[in-house]
Motif scaffolding. Structure first.
Motif, PDB file in Angstrom:
ATOM      1  N   UNK A   1       1.517   8.691  -2.197  1.00 20.20           N
ATOM      2  CA  UNK A   1       2.239   7.418  -2.181  1.00 20.20           C
ATOM      3  C   UNK A   1       2.917   7.219  -3.527  1.00 20.20           C
ATOM      4  N   UNK A   2       4.064   6.615  -3.513  1.00 15.23           N
ATOM      5  CA  UNK A   2       4.818   6.404  -4.747  1.00 15.23           C
ATOM      6  C   UNK A   2       4.003   5.577  -5.740  1.00 15.23           C
ATOM      7  N   UNK A   3       3.749   6.168  -6.896  1.00 12.67           N
ATOM      8  CA  UNK A   3       2.987   5.490  -7.932  1.00 12.67           C
ATOM      9  C   UNK A   3       1.494   5.729  -7.876  1.00 12.67           C
TER      10      UNK A   3
ATOM     11  N   UNK B   1       7.376   9.000   7.314  1.00 15.50           N
ATOM     12  CA  UNK B   1       7.721  10.412   7.211  1.00 15.50           C
ATOM     13  C   UNK B   1       7.702  10.882   5.767  1.00 15.50           C
ATOM     14  N   UNK B   2       8.245  10.065   4.884  1.00 19.90           N
ATOM     15  CA  UNK B   2       8.254  10.400   3.459  1.00 19.90           C
ATOM     16  C   UNK B   2       6.822  10.455   2.934  1.00 19.90           C
ATOM     17  N   UNK B   3       6.006   9.483   3.322  1.00 22.36           N
ATOM     18  CA  UNK B   3       4.589   9.483   2.919  1.00 22.36           C
ATOM     19  C   UNK B   3       3.887  10.755   3.380  1.00 22.36           C
TER      20      UNK B   3
ATOM     21  N   UNK C   1       0.812  -1.213   0.000  1.00 22.70           N
ATOM     22  CA  UNK C   1       0.000   0.000   0.000  1.00 22.70           C
ATOM     23  C   UNK C   1       0.850   1.269   0.000  1.00 22.70           C
ATOM     24  N   UNK C   2       2.080   1.147   0.481  1.00 25.23           N
ATOM     25  CA  UNK C   2       2.966   2.309   0.580  1.00 25.23           C
ATOM     26  C   UNK C   2       4.348   1.938   0.021  1.00 25.23           C
ATOM     27  N   UNK C   3       4.483   2.002  -1.323  1.00 25.88           N
ATOM     28  CA  UNK C   3       5.783   1.673  -1.923  1.00 25.88           C
ATOM     29  C   UNK C   3       6.925   2.549  -1.404  1.00 25.88           C
TER      30      UNK C   3
END
Length: 406
Positions: free
Chosen positions: A349-351, A229-231, A222-224
């Motif tokens: 989120x990445x992507x 913190x980055x999210x 769900x979180x690539x």
């Protein structure tokens, strides 16, 4: 007596940005002379005057000396022999330490124009370290000019780190921290404000709840991006792209604080992080004396954002529960802000940055359905008190059930 345009107006003029307000410095004058010339005194800490016609601020050139800890620990001297260069050297950044005379000539004793060309945010002198507010200001400027390619100079970051280690930031008053934070949230890249504070170790002192998120893993499916913190910073930038105001951005920034309290043995899952977030949000808001509207939206988002993510699979009773909990029926504009926060979270989120978020529109339909009831018919039943509310909710559930089936 000579007057010079100084600070941000000169900087933004050279950058080709719109100048929104002008500040002036006066060299070779005194309070008595300013008053005699028709200026109105307004300064409490040092002599500042309003121009009799433009009402712009004119400050006497001054020097300052550190006398104590924190923002207010200074004494000022405003004698008529203070030079323009002496006034400019007490400023924070070289790009803010330039002046323009009546002929349009730039006075630049500390190479601000070169730093503009190099896109550097660099302190003017070692006296920068005497005022902890400057840490917040530099982080805010970094957020404002990041899209132009600006970065904080390495030597300035190092000086800020020393200030933090010396305890200077511990003397910042809550009102000033909030003022700079709110202004930073309104910039193009508020996530850079957080990054700069983290780079100089100030984030852990000023916003320990946010700092604690970095290094906390999430489920890669769900979180690539994995790191919470980055999210959080990715979500904050999505809130900007979605047009969210500072209140929405603040709520988005705090939406996952509870994940820092998940026991490591439960990683990368974060069951019940919503409830864990609530005391953290309350403590942060109390510490900074944030406005009620900021606190309320942050609490709603922290508690109910995962329900919004699962909107399409929720039962009608749960959908109505969320509408009541967020006070959506009475405050639809704030509910719209809540939906923006949830969409920013989903896209942060990445992507997933460009992925549709149908849950928001579905909840908008749910709100409309819950409003589309016959209140007059219920009134005619002669019901009062809790019975009246229960009858209304019965109708709302019927409408939500119909929507679910459609």
């Amino acid at each position: 007596m000579k007057t010079y345009l100084v600070g941000g107006a000169v900087r933004d003029k050279l950058l080709g940005r719109r100048v929104t307000e002008k500040d002036w410095v006066v060299v070779g004058s005194s309070p008595e002379q300013m008053i005699a010339s028709g200026f109105t005194p307004v300064g409490q800490d040092f002599p500042v005057f309003l121009h009799p016609h433009t009402k712009e601020e004119y400050a006497l050139a001054r020097t300052e000396r550190k006398t104590g800890k924190g923002y207010g620990g200074f004494s000022f001297y405003c004698g008529d022999e203070v030079t323009l260069e002496e006034d400019l050297i007490r400023r924070d950044l070289t790009i803010n330490a330039m002046a323009e005379d009546d002929d349009g000539r730039i006075i630049d004793p500390y190479n601000g124009q070169q730093d503009l060309a190099d896109k550097l945010l660099r302190h003017v002198s070692p006296s920068f370290a005497e005022d902890p507010v400057r840490i917040l200001r530099i982080a805010r400027f970094a957020a404002r000019y990041y899209h132009l390619g600006f970065r904080v100079a390495a030597e300035t970051i190092a000086l800020m780190q020393t200030m933090v280690a010396n305890g200077e930031v511990d003397h910042l008053v809550a009102e000033r921290v909030w003022k700079e934070t709110e202004r930073a949230l309104g910039e193009n890249n508020p996530e850079i404000f957080i990054e700069v504070l983290r780079d100089c170790n100030a984030l852990a002192r000023l916003f320990p709840e946010i700092d604690a998120l970095f290094g906390v893993p999430q489920t890669a499916t769900h979180h690539p991006e994995i790191d919470t913190g980055i999210h959080t910073l990715m979500s904050l930038q999505q809130a900007v792209k979605l047009g969210g105001n500072s209140c929405v951005r603040f709520a988005t920034l705090l939406h996952d604080l509870g994940k820092a309290k998940t026991p490591p043995e439960e990683w990368p899952r974060h069951i019940a992080h919503e409830e864990r977030s609530l005391p953290l949000v309350k403590n942060l808001c109390a510490r900074l004396a944030t406005p009620k509207e900021f606190k309320d939206l942050a609490l709603l988002t922290a508690q109910w954002h995962t329900h919004c993510h699962r909107a399409l699979e929720l039962k009608p009773t749960t959908l109505l529960k969320v509408l009541h909990a967020t006070d959506a029926l009475r405050r639809p504009e704030r509910f719209e802000q809540f939906l923006l926060c949830c969409e920013a979270d989903a896209r942060g989120r990445t992507g997933f940055e460009l992925r549709d978020y149908p849950q928001a529109n579905y909840f908008r339909q749910c709100l409309q359905a819950a409003k589309n009831i016959d209140i007059a018919a219920v009134k005619n039943m002669g019901l009062t008190g809790p019975a009246f509310g229960e009858a209304l909710d019965k109708q709302r559930l019927e409408r939500l059930t119909e929507l679910k089936k459609s």
